[in-house]
Structure formats: C-alpha cells, structure tokens
Scaffold this active site. Sequence first.
Site, PDB file in Angstrom:
ATOM      1  N   ASP A 149       0.847  -1.302  -0.005  1.00  0.00           N
ATOM      2  CA  ASP A 149      -0.297   0.158  -0.109  1.00  0.00           C
ATOM      3  C   ASP A 149       0.726   1.168   0.142  1.00  0.00           C
ATOM      4  OD1 ASP A 149      -2.663   1.150   0.027  1.00  0.00           O
ATOM      5  OD2 ASP A 149      -3.383   0.008   1.380  1.00  0.00           O
TER       6      ASP A 149
ATOM      7  N   ASP B 107     -10.033   3.836  -3.945  1.00  0.00           N
ATOM      8  CA  ASP B 107     -10.909   2.589  -3.442  1.00  0.00           C
ATOM      9  C   ASP B 107     -12.180   2.517  -3.987  1.00  0.00           C
ATOM     10  OD1 ASP B 107      -8.598   2.226  -2.042  1.00  0.00           O
ATOM     11  OD2 ASP B 107      -9.445   2.595  -0.305  1.00  0.00           O
TER      12      ASP B 107
END
Length: 433
Positions: A151, A215
């Site tokens: 990430d 997202d």
Amino acid sequence: MSLLRTFVAVVIGILSAVTSANAIVNGVGKLPVMGYNAWNAFACNVNETLIIQTAQYMKEYGLLDVGYNHVNLDDCWAMKNRSSTGEVMSDNIRFPSMNNLTDQLHALGLYAGIYSDSGWFTCARYPGSFMHEEQDAMTFQSWGFDFLKYDNCAIPFDDIIQEGMIGKYQRMADALAAVAEKTGTTLIFSLCEWGWSQVWLWGAQISHSWRIDSDIAPQWNSIASIINSASFITQATNHYGHNDLDMLEIGNGDLTYDEAKTHFTAWAFVKAPLLIGTNLATISQEMLSILKNQEIIAVNQDPIYGTSISPFRWGINPDWTYNPTYPAQYWSGPSENGTVFMLINTLTEPANMFFNLTESPWIRAGIQYSVRDLWTHTDNGTAVRNFTAMNVPAHGVVALLLKEDGNEPAGLVPPCAGEALSQCTAEDGTSYS
C-alpha cells in the site's frame, strides 16, 4: 486518418511494446490473480478462523474449481509494534501462527497472500515496511506467503525518503528479488498506490499488478468511474503485468444483478485481478453465479492473449471523452477463441446497442462471424457486417465471442463496410462513395 487518431495510435503502439518488453518475468504472475481478499467485507475484523472458514467456502462453492486460488489478508493482521530486533509480528490472538494459517490454506489447494505498506505505517496504522523491506520480505517468505499487496500510506518526509513513487516501490521489489535469490521463493507483487504517478507506465517493470484508481465502493457510480479510468490505459496490461481496478464488490452494497454482471465482465475482460470481497457465508446464489461464469473467466485467464480489451467507440460521448458517469460503451479485443466484445449500457433505461463489426480492429472485412453470448451461454446465429444487441438493461452488459464463419454473402451493397466506405475504391480507380 486524422492527426489526433494517428497520434493516439502511435502512442498506444509504443506503450504496448515498451510494457511487453519491460514486464517483470520471474516465473509468477503471468495471468491475473483470482481469489479472495477480506477487506471489502470485514475490514479489520479478521482472524485466522474467519480466513480458514472463507477458504473452506471457496472450496465448497466450487470457486476454487473455476480458478479462485488465492486467499489474501489485507490490513490489520499485525501487532502494533515490531519486536526488539525489528521483526514485524502477527497479532498473537487473532493470528497466533502465520505458518499454521498458510499451511492450512496450502492444504486446501490455495495460495496465501499478505499485506504491507511502503511507508512508516499501514493505512490502519500498523507497522509499514519502510526501512524494513528485506527483513519483512524474508518474514513473509518464512511464514509461507505467496503474494504481497503493498500500500501507499504514511509516506516519509521528502528529506528522508529522497525517492519518487517508483523508487519507493522499487525498494520492496528489490527486497523480494533478494529473498527469491536466497530462498528460491518468488512472491507475486501487487502495488496499491491508487493510480498516482502514472503507475500504468512503469508498474510492469517492478510488479505484477498495480492499482489504477482510488478505492472502490459497492455503488454503480464507483464502478462506472473506474471503468472510465481504465478505458484510457488498456495498453498497459499484458501477461505478467496487469492494471488492477481494485477488489470486486459483487455481493456488497446496492449493486443490481445487471450492474454486478457489468462490474464482473469489465474487470475480467480488461485482465484485472479478480479478488472476491464479500462475505461468502451470506452470498446469494445469483451473485455466486456471476463469479462462477467460466466463459467470462476464460477471457480473463487467456494463456495466449494477455492484453486488455479496449474501447473502439465511446458511444454516448465523442471518442476519448473522459466521463466518470458515462464511460466508453463499445469494447473489443482478441482472445484465443475469437474476438470478444463488451457492450455497456451506461444509461438508466434499457437501450439497443448497434455496431459495425469492422469498427473493431480485430475483425476482418468480408467475413461473417458466429455469435456466442457469454452470459446466456447460447449461440446466436451469424453476424454479417453489423450487430445489434436489443434491450440491454440499464447499467447492463452484453459479452460476446465472435468467430470467423466463412465469407459474407456475395453482392452486398455497399461493397465496403463501416469507415472504409469513405475510401471504397474499385481496382480501376472508380470510387464507390
């Protein structure tokens, strides 16, 4: 051909060649990963029992049989602090033994995936891997993991990191390569930097997939927006390197059946990873049937053609229009079994969708094509020069496989189809148009 179209075609050709030549080919990750990630359904509320139960559902429901062979942890599996010698540690209550977890997953015939971050902390404020890259990579390998999602949170100050986005992710790529050299184990490497820094231009050099956008959410506007983003960078995907459109939301939120079909078709046909993200204990048979459509999955897992489908006409908008609400509607691409087409009705009401076959660059003029519907699983006759999909539902999709079926009937008028009509010329120089 207009100068704009010439420029676009040249750029796409160059990028396709560069991506193919520079892709990381290290024995894993040729095809898009299929499997499960717990984040969309459970976020931080995960433990070993839940993960193993989910894995058992995957086997029981036949998901493993159709190709979903990864079970990946996301954030929140770790302790909040490292050991005195710097090792990252799994939560001693929720994940008391990572080796036990991966052993159970492997015994079920599944690969195991883990998560970390390129910064000081993960997005949920657990230890990140910055300045611990090789140490963490070795830990993940020793625990038996096969896949790493990486990430982009808690980025160090500029004067500390002194790297751009590529360099920040290169650190872990180098660590994984070092661990592979020492141990013989190569992990699939999945970047999650949310489409920053034009990752589609360089992601294939150091990873097997890379997130292209922010997202996902289980609503149609999120699905449509991500499809829009993907429509401009399809050339980046090929075997061993894939645009990642984020985890699947099928079974979550308020997506209708037709929206879920469109979601799954688009992700599969652009060759994105297919990671289920719903609670399998409560999934409906309707949504499960979408995830198990083997004719759609076959396109995603094509061993011969690794490239994404691409839009050949935007439809509602002029070509090359960036519109998150109404993305490109008409797509096609080659596959080992023929030419695949995806038609998306982005309207809020049913619509007929028409195209000339030769609008797709993969279709041959003068040839008729058999038509296979990959959702109804029916053979729908022969298409000559054009095709119309009738009454496509709102936010719905049509997925077709066209195969050459001999020459088109003789004597068709006009003698040239589609765009070729503007330059349709006889051997003696007579112009038809």
